[in-house]
Design a protein around this motif. Structure first.
Motif, PDB file in Angstrom:
ATOM      1  N   CYS A  78       0.459  -1.195  -0.147  1.00 44.50           N
ATOM      2  CA  CYS A  78      -0.037   0.616  -0.118  1.00 44.50           C
ATOM      3  C   CYS A  78       0.522   1.650  -0.074  1.00 44.50           C
ATOM      4  O   CYS A  78       1.935   1.482   0.299  1.00 44.50           O
ATOM      5  CB  CYS A  78      -0.974  -0.046   1.416  1.00 44.50           C
ATOM      6  SG  CYS A  78       0.234   0.443   2.882  1.00 44.50           S
ATOM      7  N   ALA A  79       0.341   1.938  -0.259  1.00 39.60           N
ATOM      8  CA  ALA A  79       1.351   3.497  -0.642  1.00 39.60           C
ATOM      9  C   ALA A  79       0.273   4.469  -0.588  1.00 39.60           C
ATOM     10  O   ALA A  79      -1.010   4.916  -0.484  1.00 39.60           O
ATOM     11  CB  ALA A  79       1.278   3.669  -2.106  1.00 39.60           C
ATOM     12  N   ALA A  80       1.137   5.955  -0.188  1.00 37.01           N
ATOM     13  CA  ALA A  80       0.173   6.501   0.003  1.00 37.01           C
ATOM     14  C   ALA A  80       0.108   8.384  -1.089  1.00 37.01           C
ATOM     15  O   ALA A  80       1.966   8.376  -1.410  1.00 37.01           O
ATOM     16  CB  ALA A  80      -0.304   7.440   1.614  1.00 37.01           C
ATOM     17  N   ASP A  81       0.052   9.181  -1.289  1.00 31.62           N
ATOM     18  CA  ASP A  81       0.700  10.390  -2.304  1.00 31.62           C
ATOM     19  C   ASP A  81       1.767  10.694  -1.038  1.00 31.62           C
ATOM     20  O   ASP A  81       1.223  11.101  -0.505  1.00 31.62           O
ATOM     21  CB  ASP A  81      -0.827  11.068  -1.935  1.00 31.62           C
ATOM     22  CG  ASP A  81       0.274  12.262  -3.251  1.00 31.62           C
ATOM     23  OD1 ASP A  81       0.123  12.976  -2.824  1.00 31.62           O
ATOM     24  OD2 ASP A  81      -0.003  12.399  -3.920  1.00 31.62           O
ATOM     25  N   ARG A  82       2.917  11.379  -2.112  1.00 37.30           N
ATOM     26  CA  ARG A  82       4.150  11.427  -1.293  1.00 37.30           C
ATOM     27  C   ARG A  82       3.605  13.217  -0.251  1.00 37.30           C
ATOM     28  O   ARG A  82       4.991  13.080   0.345  1.00 37.30           O
ATOM     29  CB  ARG A  82       4.986  11.699  -2.212  1.00 37.30           C
ATOM     30  CG  ARG A  82       5.125  12.866  -3.333  1.00 37.30           C
ATOM     31  CD  ARG A  82       5.517  12.763  -4.154  1.00 37.30           C
ATOM     32  NE  ARG A  82       6.169  14.043  -4.996  1.00 37.30           N
ATOM     33  CZ  ARG A  82       6.467  14.852  -5.302  1.00 37.30           C
ATOM     34  NH1 ARG A  82       7.027  15.514  -4.344  1.00 37.30           N
ATOM     35  NH2 ARG A  82       6.422  16.327  -6.232  1.00 37.30           N
ATOM     36  N   LYS A  83       2.926  13.687  -0.811  1.00 35.10           N
ATOM     37  CA  LYS A  83       2.552  14.723   0.185  1.00 35.10           C
ATOM     38  C   LYS A  83       1.581  15.002   0.965  1.00 35.10           C
ATOM     39  O   LYS A  83       1.211  15.742   1.094  1.00 35.10           O
ATOM     40  CB  LYS A  83       2.307  16.055  -1.185  1.00 35.10           C
ATOM     41  CG  LYS A  83       3.788  16.616  -1.715  1.00 35.10           C
ATOM     42  CD  LYS A  83       3.278  17.683  -2.839  1.00 35.10           C
ATOM     43  CE  LYS A  83       4.716  18.518  -3.331  1.00 35.10           C
ATOM     44  NZ  LYS A  83       5.260  19.595  -4.162  1.00 35.10           N
ATOM     45  N   LEU A  84       0.395  14.152   0.212  1.00 34.05           N
ATOM     46  CA  LEU A  84      -0.688  13.104   1.016  1.00 34.05           C
ATOM     47  C   LEU A  84      -2.243  14.100   0.750  1.00 34.05           C
ATOM     48  O   LEU A  84      -2.818  14.732   1.518  1.00 34.05           O
ATOM     49  CB  LEU A  84      -0.261  13.691   2.998  1.00 34.05           C
ATOM     50  CG  LEU A  84       0.617  12.606   3.462  1.00 34.05           C
ATOM     51  CD1 LEU A  84       0.172  12.689   4.660  1.00 34.05           C
ATOM     52  CD2 LEU A  84       0.122  11.169   3.716  1.00 34.05           C
ATOM     53  N   ARG A  85      -1.614  14.198  -0.476  1.00 32.16           N
ATOM     54  CA  ARG A  85      -2.862  15.517  -1.330  1.00 32.16           C
ATOM     55  C   ARG A  85      -4.085  14.745  -1.423  1.00 32.16           C
ATOM     56  O   ARG A  85      -4.212  13.512  -1.585  1.00 32.16           O
ATOM     57  CB  ARG A  85      -2.774  15.905  -2.668  1.00 32.16           C
ATOM     58  CG  ARG A  85      -1.048  16.946  -2.177  1.00 32.16           C
ATOM     59  CD  ARG A  85      -0.494  16.989  -4.143  1.00 32.16           C
ATOM     60  NE  ARG A  85       0.028  15.848  -4.308  1.00 32.16           N
ATOM     61  CZ  ARG A  85       0.667  15.901  -5.195  1.00 32.16           C
ATOM     62  NH1 ARG A  85       1.207  16.566  -6.412  1.00 32.16           N
ATOM     63  NH2 ARG A  85       1.610  14.736  -5.601  1.00 32.16           N
ATOM     64  N   ARG A  86      -5.111  14.962  -1.794  1.00 30.73           N
ATOM     65  CA  ARG A  86      -6.616  14.406  -1.526  1.00 30.73           C
ATOM     66  C   ARG A  86      -6.721  14.105  -2.976  1.00 30.73           C
ATOM     67  O   ARG A  86      -7.435  12.502  -2.601  1.00 30.73           O
ATOM     68  CB  ARG A  86      -7.748  15.965  -1.735  1.00 30.73           C
ATOM     69  CG  ARG A  86      -9.032  15.401  -1.234  1.00 30.73           C
ATOM     70  CD  ARG A  86      -9.743  16.637  -0.903  1.00 30.73           C
ATOM     71  NE  ARG A  86     -11.278  16.006  -0.476  1.00 30.73           N
ATOM     72  CZ  ARG A  86     -11.558  16.061  -0.061  1.00 30.73           C
ATOM     73  NH1 ARG A  86     -10.821  16.293   1.236  1.00 30.73           N
ATOM     74  NH2 ARG A  86     -13.459  15.748   0.480  1.00 30.73           N
ATOM     75  N   TYR A  87      -5.985  14.583  -3.961  1.00 31.36           N
ATOM     76  CA  TYR A  87      -6.283  14.020  -5.239  1.00 31.36           C
ATOM     77  C   TYR A  87      -4.924  13.401  -5.869  1.00 31.36           C
ATOM     78  O   TYR A  87      -4.071  13.678  -5.384  1.00 31.36           O
ATOM     79  CB  TYR A  87      -7.144  14.785  -6.081  1.00 31.36           C
ATOM     80  CG  TYR A  87      -8.092  15.572  -6.189  1.00 31.36           C
ATOM     81  CD1 TYR A  87      -8.417  16.811  -5.297  1.00 31.36           C
ATOM     82  CD2 TYR A  87      -9.069  14.833  -6.011  1.00 31.36           C
ATOM     83  CE1 TYR A  87      -8.859  17.548  -4.892  1.00 31.36           C
ATOM     84  CE2 TYR A  87     -10.622  15.252  -4.999  1.00 31.36           C
ATOM     85  CZ  TYR A  87     -10.638  16.904  -5.065  1.00 31.36           C
ATOM     86  OH  TYR A  87     -11.846  16.805  -4.313  1.00 31.36           O
ATOM     87  N   CYS A  88      -5.103  11.504  -6.810  1.00 28.74           N
ATOM     88  CA  CYS A  88      -4.146  11.278  -6.471  1.00 28.74           C
ATOM     89  C   CYS A  88      -3.361  12.243  -7.722  1.00 28.74           C
ATOM     90  O   CYS A  88      -3.450  11.982  -8.884  1.00 28.74           O
ATOM     91  CB  CYS A  88      -4.796   9.881  -7.574  1.00 28.74           C
ATOM     92  SG  CYS A  88      -5.646   8.939  -5.853  1.00 28.74           S
ATOM     93  N   TYR A  89      -2.269  11.676  -8.047  1.00 27.13           N
ATOM     94  CA  TYR A  89      -1.263  12.949  -9.269  1.00 27.13           C
ATOM     95  C   TYR A  89      -0.203  11.853  -9.647  1.00 27.13           C
ATOM     96  O   TYR A  89       0.319  12.028 -10.472  1.00 27.13           O
ATOM     97  CB  TYR A  89      -0.687  14.080  -8.398  1.00 27.13           C
ATOM     98  CG  TYR A  89      -1.703  14.645  -8.605  1.00 27.13           C
ATOM     99  CD1 TYR A  89      -2.256  15.187  -7.174  1.00 27.13           C
ATOM    100  CD2 TYR A  89      -2.345  15.761  -9.047  1.00 27.13           C
ATOM    101  CE1 TYR A  89      -3.112  15.720  -6.798  1.00 27.13           C
ATOM    102  CE2 TYR A  89      -3.126  16.561  -9.035  1.00 27.13           C
ATOM    103  CZ  TYR A  89      -3.495  16.984  -7.678  1.00 27.13           C
ATOM    104  OH  TYR A  89      -4.603  17.778  -7.600  1.00 27.13           O
TER     105      TYR A  89
END
Length: 121
Positions: free
Chosen positions: A95-106
């Motif tokens: 599992c992984a999370a956005d590197r800036k913990l942003r709401r939307y996926c980039y």
């Protein structure tokens, strides 16, 4: 920062089901983009599914209709329900999370769990 710990992997026969969990800790904010990835021996890591802070999901074609990603924001836990498993689903799942913990996926994941093994025979 956020720490991610996966669980729920194991061995299952083809056609069976497993549910992976990913507990996130270290940050009170929970509505950020997260995803599941997998890596089989000798192959590159591939994205399996993602979910953004609004609950919108994406899936790679090979798992559509079989896998479901979901998130319990209250408990900050990510899930991957895997049904109709095939031998080609055998891999280590991360599992992984956005590197800036942003709401939307980039497609920029910067936090990773240690992985959990899924073996389908």
């Amino acid at each position: 920062d956020v720490q991610l710990v996966e669980s729920g992997g194991g061995s299952v026969q083809a056609g069976g089901s497993l549910r992976l969990s990913c507990a996130a800790s270290g940050n009170r904010y929970s509505r950020y983009c997260m995803g599941w990835f997998r890596q089989a021996p000798g192959k590159e890591r591939e994205g399996v599914a993602s979910i953004d802070g609004d609950g919108r999901t994406t899936y790679t074609d090979s798992v559509k209709g079989r896998f479901t990603i979901s998130k319990d924001n209250a408990n900050n836990t990510l899930y991957l329900q895997m049904n109709s498993l095939k031998p080609e689903d055998t891999a280590t799942y991360y599992c992984a999370a956005d590197r800036k913990l942003r709401r939307y996926c980039y497609s920029t994941f910067g936090y990773w769990g240690q992985g959990t093994q899924v073996t389908v025979s």
